[in-house]
Design a protein around this motif. Structure first.
Motif, PDB file in Angstrom:
ATOM      1  N   ASP A   1       0.855  -1.184   0.000  1.00  0.00           N
ATOM      2  CA  ASP A   1       0.000   0.000   0.000  1.00  0.00           C
ATOM      3  C   ASP A   1       0.892   1.235   0.000  1.00  0.00           C
ATOM      4  N   VAL A   2       1.080   1.813  -1.174  1.00  0.00           N
ATOM      5  CA  VAL A   2       2.009   2.936  -1.304  1.00  0.00           C
ATOM      6  C   VAL A   2       1.377   4.237  -0.828  1.00  0.00           C
ATOM      7  N   THR A   3       0.063   4.260  -0.574  1.00  0.00           N
ATOM      8  CA  THR A   3      -0.571   5.479  -0.064  1.00  0.00           C
ATOM      9  C   THR A   3      -0.194   5.746   1.387  1.00  0.00           C
ATOM     10  N   ASN A   4       0.290   4.729   2.087  1.00  0.00           N
ATOM     11  CA  ASN A   4       0.740   4.938   3.458  1.00  0.00           C
ATOM     12  C   ASN A   4       1.979   5.830   3.445  1.00  0.00           C
ATOM     13  N   PRO A   5       1.937   6.991   4.109  1.00  0.00           N
ATOM     14  CA  PRO A   5       3.087   7.909   4.052  1.00  0.00           C
ATOM     15  C   PRO A   5       4.402   7.269   4.479  1.00  0.00           C
ATOM     16  N   LYS A   6       4.353   6.271   5.366  1.00  0.00           N
ATOM     17  CA  LYS A   6       5.586   5.630   5.816  1.00  0.00           C
ATOM     18  C   LYS A   6       6.177   4.712   4.759  1.00  0.00           C
ATOM     19  N   HIS A   7       5.362   4.339   3.745  1.00  0.00           N
ATOM     20  CA  HIS A   7       5.813   3.391   2.721  1.00  0.00           C
ATOM     21  C   HIS A   7       6.063   4.042   1.374  1.00  0.00           C
ATOM     22  N   GLN A   8       6.029   5.375   1.305  1.00  0.00           N
ATOM     23  CA  GLN A   8       6.147   6.057   0.020  1.00  0.00           C
ATOM     24  C   GLN A   8       7.601   6.336  -0.335  1.00  0.00           C
ATOM     25  N   PRO A   9       7.936   6.275  -1.636  1.00  0.00           N
ATOM     26  CA  PRO A   9       9.272   6.718  -2.063  1.00  0.00           C
ATOM     27  C   PRO A   9       9.473   8.192  -1.732  1.00  0.00           C
ATOM     28  N   VAL A  10      10.685   8.551  -1.337  1.00  0.00           N
ATOM     29  CA  VAL A  10      10.953   9.923  -0.913  1.00  0.00           C
ATOM     30  C   VAL A  10      12.058  10.576  -1.728  1.00  0.00           C
ATOM     31  N   SER A  11      12.568   9.910  -2.760  1.00  0.00           N
ATOM     32  CA  SER A  11      13.625  10.496  -3.579  1.00  0.00           C
ATOM     33  C   SER A  11      13.461  10.020  -5.011  1.00  0.00           C
ATOM     34  N   ARG A  12      14.373  10.468  -5.863  1.00  0.00           N
ATOM     35  CA  ARG A  12      14.335  10.081  -7.277  1.00  0.00           C
ATOM     36  C   ARG A  12      15.083   8.779  -7.544  1.00  0.00           C
ATOM     37  N   ASN A  13      15.743   8.251  -6.560  1.00  0.00           N
ATOM     38  CA  ASN A  13      16.465   6.995  -6.751  1.00  0.00           C
ATOM     39  C   ASN A  13      15.484   5.838  -6.941  1.00  0.00           C
ATOM     40  N   PRO A  14      15.862   4.821  -7.710  1.00  0.00           N
ATOM     41  CA  PRO A  14      14.942   3.699  -7.915  1.00  0.00           C
ATOM     42  C   PRO A  14      14.695   2.929  -6.624  1.00  0.00           C
ATOM     43  N   VAL A  15      13.511   2.309  -6.563  1.00  0.00           N
ATOM     44  CA  VAL A  15      13.170   1.453  -5.438  1.00  0.00           C
ATOM     45  C   VAL A  15      13.777   0.073  -5.693  1.00  0.00           C
ATOM     46  N   ASN A  16      14.460  -0.456  -4.703  1.00  0.00           N
ATOM     47  CA  ASN A  16      15.098  -1.762  -4.815  1.00  0.00           C
ATOM     48  C   ASN A  16      14.267  -2.777  -4.051  1.00  0.00           C
ATOM     49  N   ILE A  17      13.702  -3.768  -4.766  1.00  0.00           N
ATOM     50  CA  ILE A  17      12.906  -4.819  -4.156  1.00  0.00           C
ATOM     51  C   ILE A  17      13.714  -6.110  -4.190  1.00  0.00           C
ATOM     52  N   SER A  18      13.923  -6.689  -3.034  1.00  0.00           N
ATOM     53  CA  SER A  18      14.753  -7.892  -2.943  1.00  0.00           C
ATOM     54  C   SER A  18      13.957  -9.028  -2.316  1.00  0.00           C
ATOM     55  N   LEU A  19      14.299 -10.240  -2.715  1.00  0.00           N
ATOM     56  CA  LEU A  19      13.723 -11.459  -2.153  1.00  0.00           C
ATOM     57  C   LEU A  19      14.878 -12.365  -1.759  1.00  0.00           C
ATOM     58  N   ARG A  20      14.847 -12.815  -0.533  1.00  0.00           N
ATOM     59  CA  ARG A  20      15.934 -13.658  -0.054  1.00  0.00           C
ATOM     60  C   ARG A  20      15.354 -14.828   0.736  1.00  0.00           C
ATOM     61  N   GLY A  21      15.817 -16.020   0.404  1.00  0.00           N
ATOM     62  CA  GLY A  21      15.401 -17.203   1.138  1.00  0.00           C
ATOM     63  C   GLY A  21      16.210 -17.388   2.397  1.00  0.00           C
ATOM     64  N   ASP A  22      15.609 -18.029   3.382  1.00  0.00           N
ATOM     65  CA  ASP A  22      16.298 -18.236   4.650  1.00  0.00           C
ATOM     66  C   ASP A  22      17.562 -19.061   4.490  1.00  0.00           C
ATOM     67  N   THR A  23      17.557 -19.981   3.535  1.00  0.00           N
ATOM     68  CA  THR A  23      18.740 -20.817   3.315  1.00  0.00           C
ATOM     69  C   THR A  23      19.584 -20.300   2.157  1.00  0.00           C
ATOM     70  N   ASN A  24      19.304 -19.038   1.721  1.00  0.00           N
ATOM     71  CA  ASN A  24      20.086 -18.383   0.672  1.00  0.00           C
ATOM     72  C   ASN A  24      20.041 -19.104  -0.671  1.00  0.00           C
ATOM     73  N   ILE A  25      19.020 -19.929  -0.903  1.00  0.00           N
ATOM     74  CA  ILE A  25      18.863 -20.527  -2.230  1.00  0.00           C
ATOM     75  C   ILE A  25      18.501 -19.442  -3.236  1.00  0.00           C
ATOM     76  N   VAL A  26      17.739 -18.443  -2.790  1.00  0.00           N
ATOM     77  CA  VAL A  26      17.312 -17.353  -3.659  1.00  0.00           C
ATOM     78  C   VAL A  26      17.752 -16.034  -3.032  1.00  0.00           C
ATOM     79  N   ASP A  27      18.405 -15.199  -3.831  1.00  0.00           N
ATOM     80  CA  ASP A  27      18.778 -13.850  -3.399  1.00  0.00           C
ATOM     81  C   ASP A  27      18.783 -12.974  -4.643  1.00  0.00           C
ATOM     82  N   ILE A  28      17.658 -12.359  -4.956  1.00  0.00           N
ATOM     83  CA  ILE A  28      17.538 -11.566  -6.179  1.00  0.00           C
ATOM     84  C   ILE A  28      17.099 -10.150  -5.851  1.00  0.00           C
TER      85      ILE A  28
END
Length: 812
Positions: free
Chosen positions: A653-680
């Motif tokens: 929910d990007v309408t939440n002020p605490k979750h909104q982008p605050v600069s022009r830099n790109p947003v980095n979305i990462s997914l990481r598995g607990d056993t490090n099988i996936v880290d993208i």
């Protein structure tokens, strides 16, 4: 802002006028002055020995103020922070040239005017009147950042300077009965040319202001002198002896040190002139002081004089004061094409239906060019044990597909793909539009207590006496409603010190149900509040009065007598002679309207056959104060396991002020598995249209001002704070109304009572406020029960009985 700009301009003019007055007095004192004989001497030999420091100080003040006045008023079309948002300035890196006027303060003592050369003319005294001359300095320089706000730098330049020495002496001509007295003057003029080498350290406490200090030196390139004697008071009055200088000599100065070490301190202020691509051209008024770490007379020259039978005495030092300008090139950062605008302090608005609607109705910016994206799949490093050491062996990761979708609120298209790696679709930008806004925070004038208790609850924030100097109302701007309310005693205490004539009345209450209007309990509650204000905030006892009030018997309607009793156990604070003590807080901030308002993030991961949880995290690189970079966390849902289809799904929910982008830099979305099988990691570009962008591009804009009328008594549509406070807020609203403005009035209620009755009551409250405003076409509506604040708390229910007025005003 209009009044602030006018005040700053007025202060700048007044400072320039004061500086010019000082300069006029200095120049007037420098043209002529009397010698001990009553004669006037030329300007170059005036007697400023006792006043030279004041004259130079006045001259420096004038030069500094005049340069800031001229360059800020003529050239500074935008602040340095705004220029940084247009370009990609590499913080702290500067290259350029500088030019300065130089004033030397000399201190010298030697017998011979030609600097210790016994063959030259000498006089009987060593007390010279030294007149510095205006010199020049030109240099090239470079600065390289080493830390945030700190740089190392070096200058290489040429300095030319001259000074005049004067000494007079009384002589007696002839002898016998009628000796003839006379006064002779000894004159020496010197000039120098130095090569300056100056490494130094630069510190920037503010983006535009820089301070510097260093230790360097001057290498003597050339020096010269010219000296002569001349009668000031001739022995024969009928002969103009003063026109005949004699014993003249000139040449190079003997004994000048080849290298003179110096320490320097200085300051400057950068003013933008123009942009050069992603770089910027700046001009900076500067002022410096160079302090000598040795004498201009070489030590070996003194030793040689002593070896030849001369006097091993003498010194000559000089403090150089410089003022001028530097022309600076601030190059672009090679790793970025845009720079973050320094974040301004903003008030966090709780997510109410109307505040969300206000933010989402801002027109989005035009589509931006899609930025390319490369998805990085990082293989796991598996550790294999061996007898000698551990070896990291990379294990290839299985393919992971990601799709990020969002529905734009102003689009007929159901879903716009932001990212789909499986189908090769690149990311479209998240669009953020800033709008200026302001909002009030009501100061609820009640302190609530527990049953049969006179102890302040721990939720009320209290300070130690030595901490009150660190309490600032501006620090409350980022807090929500109840955390601000819990500072109410400190807010009132600080305001009581500001308004020294204010008198508080504290009325203690006990509930009429369980506590039976216990007067002693009610009085002790008032005394507890009084004791805190007296001990911590140092308020005089006669300025805080206490009394006891009576509570009405709660009704049993809807079974809420317990809730009503909770609201009766309180101390009510009143200040009749200074309403400013209890007036609402008002904060300036920025609304950020985001498109799309919600994002759905779906990762398809391989099913490894073993349970594994995944951490999803959205972050953004921001510039917290324009100089220090940091990464801000925007969104982190709870760790989850993939479903049967191998998908990890989350909604942002990007309408939440605490979750909104605050600069022009790109947003980095990462997914990481607990056993490090996936880290993208996946990037989504951000298109930010700031208030400065709209102003610079002359885009139509608007301002949103929100006003709240707290707090309504339970079951009524009359403000509890009284008609005077309500009318004061209504008058503020009327002053902001302009042609083209829109007014939205919304009424709310707490959870007490029947929901249908509350809906009707909230509409009545909204309409009563709209009638006072009297704005045709206002959008008036009752919302009913709200959870803006916690309805389980008595203060939460007070804060939920309110009317909010939002005024949208077109700016151009």
């Amino acid at each position: 802002m209009r009044y602030l700009s006018a005040l700053l301009r007025l202060m700048r003019v007044l400072l320039s006028a004061v500086a010019q007055t000082f300069l006029s007095v200095s120049i007037g004192a420098m043209f002529k002055c009397k010698t001990q004989t009553g004669m006037f001497v030329p300007l170059r030999f005036h007697c400023i020995e006792s006043k030279k420091w004041y004259s130079v100080l006045r001259l420096g003040i004038f030069a500094w103020m005049f340069s800031l006045y001229i360059f800020q008023g003529v050239f500074a079309q935008k602040p340095l922070d705004s220029l940084r948002s247009e370009t990609s300035l590499k913080e702290g890196m500067r290259f350029g040239i500088s030019g300065h006027a130089l004033w030397g303060l000399h201190s010298a003592q030697f017998r011979a005017l030609a600097l210790l050369d016994a063959s030259r003319i000498s006089c009987c005294s060593q007390n010279y009147v030294i007149t510095p001359r205006l010199g020049f300095s030109a240099s090239v320089f470079g600065e390289i950042p080493i830390f945030p706000q700190a740089s190392i730098a070096a200058r290489l330049g040429i300095t030319g300077l001259s000074a005049s020495f004067f000494q007079q002496d009384s002589l007696v001509f002839g002898g016998g009965v009628r000796p003839i007295p006379g006064v002779v003057g000894y004159y020496l003029q010197t000039s120098f040319l130095w090569l300056d080498i100056e490494p130094y350290f630069v510190f920037r406490p503010l983006p535009a202001l820089f301070l510097q200090a260093g230790v360097g030196g001057k290498i003597a390139l050339a020096s010269a002198f010219e000296q002569y004697e001349q009668f000031i008071l001739p022995p024969l009055p009928n002969v103009n002896w003063a026109t005949f200088p004699y014993n003249e000599a000139k040449g190079s100065i003997n004994g000048i040190a080849g290298f003179l070490p110096t320490a320097s301190i200085g300051a400057g202020y950068e003013i933008p002139l123009a942009t050069l691509g992603n770089s910027a051209l700046l001009i900076a008024p500067e002022i410096f002081a160079h302090l000598p770490l040795g004498s201009l007379i070489a030590p070996e020259f003194l030793r040689a004089r002593a070896a030849n039978g001369g006097q091993n005495q003498g010194f000559w030092t000089m403090i150089a004061l410089k003022g001028g300008f530097s022309l600076r090139l601030a190059p672009a950062s090679p790793e970025a094409s845009t720079e973050t605008l320094p974040a301004k302090k903003q008030e966090i608005i709780p997510a109410t239906p109307d505040s969300t609607r206000l933010a989402s109705n801002v027109n989005p910016p035009p589509p931006a060019q899609t930025l390319p994206k490369v998805e990085n799949i990082v293989p796991e490093k598996k550790t294999v044990e061996s007898s000698s050491n551990q070896v990291s062996v990379p294990v290839p990761a299985k393919p992971v597909f990601v799709s990020i979708t969002g529905q734009r609120s102003n689009s007929a298209i159901t879903e716009n793909f932001l990212r789909d790696s499986a189908n090769g679709r690149e990311a479209a930008p998240i669009q953020v539009v800033e709008t200026l806004a302001s909002r009030s925070r009501y100061v609820l004038n009640n302190i609530f207590f527990g049953p049969n208790s006179s102890q302040l609850d721990a939720r009320y924030q209290r300070l130690e006496k030595d901490q009150r100097g660190q309490f600032y109302l501006e620090d409350l701007a980022d807090l929500e409603i109840l955390p601000i309310y819990y500072q109410v005693l400190n807010i009132i205490g600080q305001r009581m010190n500001t308004h020294s004539n204010a008198v508080l009345t504290l009325t203690g209450f006990a509930d009429a149900l369980q506590e039976k209007n216990d007067k002693e309990l009610a009085k002790s509650r008032a005394e507890v509040v009084r004791a805190y204000l007296l001990s911590i905030w140092g308020i005089s006892p006669e300025r805080i009065l206490t009394k006891v009030g009576l509570s009405r018997t709660p009704s049993a309607i809807n079974g809420d007598e317990i809730l009503e009793s909770e609201e009766q156990r309180r101390v009510e604070i009143q200040c009749s002679n200074s309403p400013e003590v209890l007036e609402e807080l008002r904060f300036e901030y920025r609304i950020r309207a985001v498109e799309p308002p919600k994002l759905r993030i779906r990762y398809t991961v391989p099913n490894a056959g073993t349970p594994d949880k995944y951490t999803l995290l959205a972050t953004q690189l921001v510039n917290d104060d324009g100089w220090t970079e940091k990464t801000q966390e925007l969104f982190r849902p709870p760790n989850t396991s993939p479903d049967a289809a191998g998908e990890v799904l989350a909604e942002w929910d990007v309408t939440n002020p605490k979750h909104q982008p605050v600069s022009r830099n790109p947003v980095n979305i990462s997914l990481r598995g607990d056993t490090n099988i996936v880290d993208i990691r996946t990037e989504i570009p951000v298109q930010l249209v700031s208030v400065e962008d709209k102003l610079r591009n002359k885009v139509p804009d608007e301002r949103v001002d929100s006003y709240t009328l707290f707090s309504f008594a339970y079951g009524t549509n009359a403000p509890l704070s009284g008609n005077s406070d309500a009318l004061r807020i209504i008058q503020q609203i009327k002053q902001t109304l302009k042609v083209g403005a829109t007014v939205v009035v919304r009424g709310y209620s707490d959870s007490r009572g029947n929901p249908a009755t509350n809906l009707s009551l909230s509409g009545q409250r909204a309409q009563s406020v709209a009638n006072l405003i009297g704005f045709a076409g206002a959008d008036v509506k009752g919302i009913g029960v709200t959870n803006l604040s916690d309805n389980r708390l008595p203060e939460g229910r007070f804060y939920n009985r309110y009317v909010q007025v939002d005024v949208r005003t077109p700016l151009r």
